[in-house]
Design a protein around this motif. Structure first.
Motif, PDB file in Angstrom:
ATOM      1  N   PRO A  16       0.813  -1.214   0.000  1.00 54.03           N
ATOM      2  CA  PRO A  16       0.000   0.000   0.000  1.00 54.03           C
ATOM      3  C   PRO A  16       0.852   1.272   0.000  1.00 54.03           C
ATOM      4  O   PRO A  16       0.495   2.259  -0.647  1.00 54.03           O
ATOM      5  CB  PRO A  16      -0.836  -0.134   1.274  1.00 54.03           C
ATOM      6  CG  PRO A  16      -0.990  -1.610   1.461  1.00 54.03           C
ATOM      7  CD  PRO A  16       0.365  -2.170   1.040  1.00 54.03           C
ATOM      8  N   THR A  20       1.493   5.597  -3.570  1.00 56.69           N
ATOM      9  CA  THR A  20       1.673   7.036  -3.758  1.00 56.69           C
ATOM     10  C   THR A  20       2.602   7.303  -4.936  1.00 56.69           C
ATOM     11  O   THR A  20       2.306   8.146  -5.792  1.00 56.69           O
ATOM     12  CB  THR A  20       2.208   7.698  -2.475  1.00 56.69           C
ATOM     13  OG1 THR A  20       1.262   7.479  -1.430  1.00 56.69           O
ATOM     14  CG2 THR A  20       2.439   9.186  -2.665  1.00 56.69           C
ATOM     15  N   THR A  50      -8.030   0.101  -0.682  1.00 60.64           N
ATOM     16  CA  THR A  50      -8.355   1.269   0.129  1.00 60.64           C
ATOM     17  C   THR A  50      -7.421   2.435  -0.183  1.00 60.64           C
ATOM     18  O   THR A  50      -7.868   3.562  -0.405  1.00 60.64           O
ATOM     19  CB  THR A  50      -8.304   0.914   1.622  1.00 60.64           C
ATOM     20  OG1 THR A  50      -9.277  -0.102   1.875  1.00 60.64           O
ATOM     21  CG2 THR A  50      -8.560   2.112   2.500  1.00 60.64           C
ATOM     22  N   VAL A  51      -6.125   2.160  -0.217  1.00 56.59           N
ATOM     23  CA  VAL A  51      -5.157   3.229  -0.489  1.00 56.59           C
ATOM     24  C   VAL A  51      -5.269   3.693  -1.938  1.00 56.59           C
ATOM     25  O   VAL A  51      -5.248   4.894  -2.216  1.00 56.59           O
ATOM     26  CB  VAL A  51      -3.727   2.773  -0.152  1.00 56.59           C
ATOM     27  CG1 VAL A  51      -2.707   3.833  -0.542  1.00 56.59           C
ATOM     28  CG2 VAL A  51      -3.605   2.442   1.334  1.00 56.59           C
ATOM     29  N   THR A  54      -8.214   5.957  -2.327  1.00 60.41           N
ATOM     30  CA  THR A  54      -7.948   7.226  -1.653  1.00 60.41           C
ATOM     31  C   THR A  54      -7.104   8.142  -2.544  1.00 60.41           C
ATOM     32  O   THR A  54      -7.274   9.355  -2.527  1.00 60.41           O
ATOM     33  CB  THR A  54      -7.217   6.981  -0.309  1.00 60.41           C
ATOM     34  OG1 THR A  54      -8.053   6.194   0.520  1.00 60.41           O
ATOM     35  CG2 THR A  54      -6.857   8.269   0.394  1.00 60.41           C
TER      36      THR A  54
END
Length: 141
Positions: A16, A20, A50-51, A54
């Protein structure tokens, strides 16, 4: 990470925390080709989903086991590629299943099998074992 072409890159298992950087690199979708709990300590698909969501990435779970590929998996991968709106980042244990499934999905769209085999080879993957399926899906069998 290995880039197959401008539409997709593949890799081994991601975490996760790595999402980014994947989002910053311009990817629009994540495709998880690993079943949960394939190996001890592997992040769950839900944690990655989930990440990813987001960060504004779409997430698709298309687990492929060692039993092989099915048409529903090929169709799901094709849908993920077509609906991504930009580059896709797919992962599995080594990137091989993701590459194979990408090639099968592209063959189902009529892409020339020689082109697919060449792109995979340029990324370091030998997909010759699925060549008969690529030929059949592309209508070149």
């Amino acid at each position: 990470m290995r880039t197959i072409d401008e539409t997709i890159s593949v890799s081994s298992q991601i975490t996760p925390a790595e999402l980014t950087e994947i989002a910053r690199a311009g990817f629009r979708a994540i495709v998880n080709n690993r079943p949960d709990e394939e190996e001890p300590g592997q992040p769950s698909g839900d944690a990655i989903r989930t990440v990813a969501e987001t960060l504004g990435l779409s997430y698709h779970a298309i687990p492929v086991t060692h039993a092989g590929f099915s048409m529903p998996q090929v169709e799901a991968m094709r849908g993920a590629l077509e609906g991504a709106g930009g580059p896709v980042f797919a992962f599995c244990r080594s990137g091989t299943r993701s590459t194979n499934l990408w090639a099968l999905a592209e063959a189902s769209r009529g892409t020339d099998p020689d082109t697919l085999v060449g792109k995979a080879a340029n990324a370091g993957y030998d997909i010759s074992s699925i060549r008969p399926m690529l030929d059949a899906l592309s209508g070149q069998a």
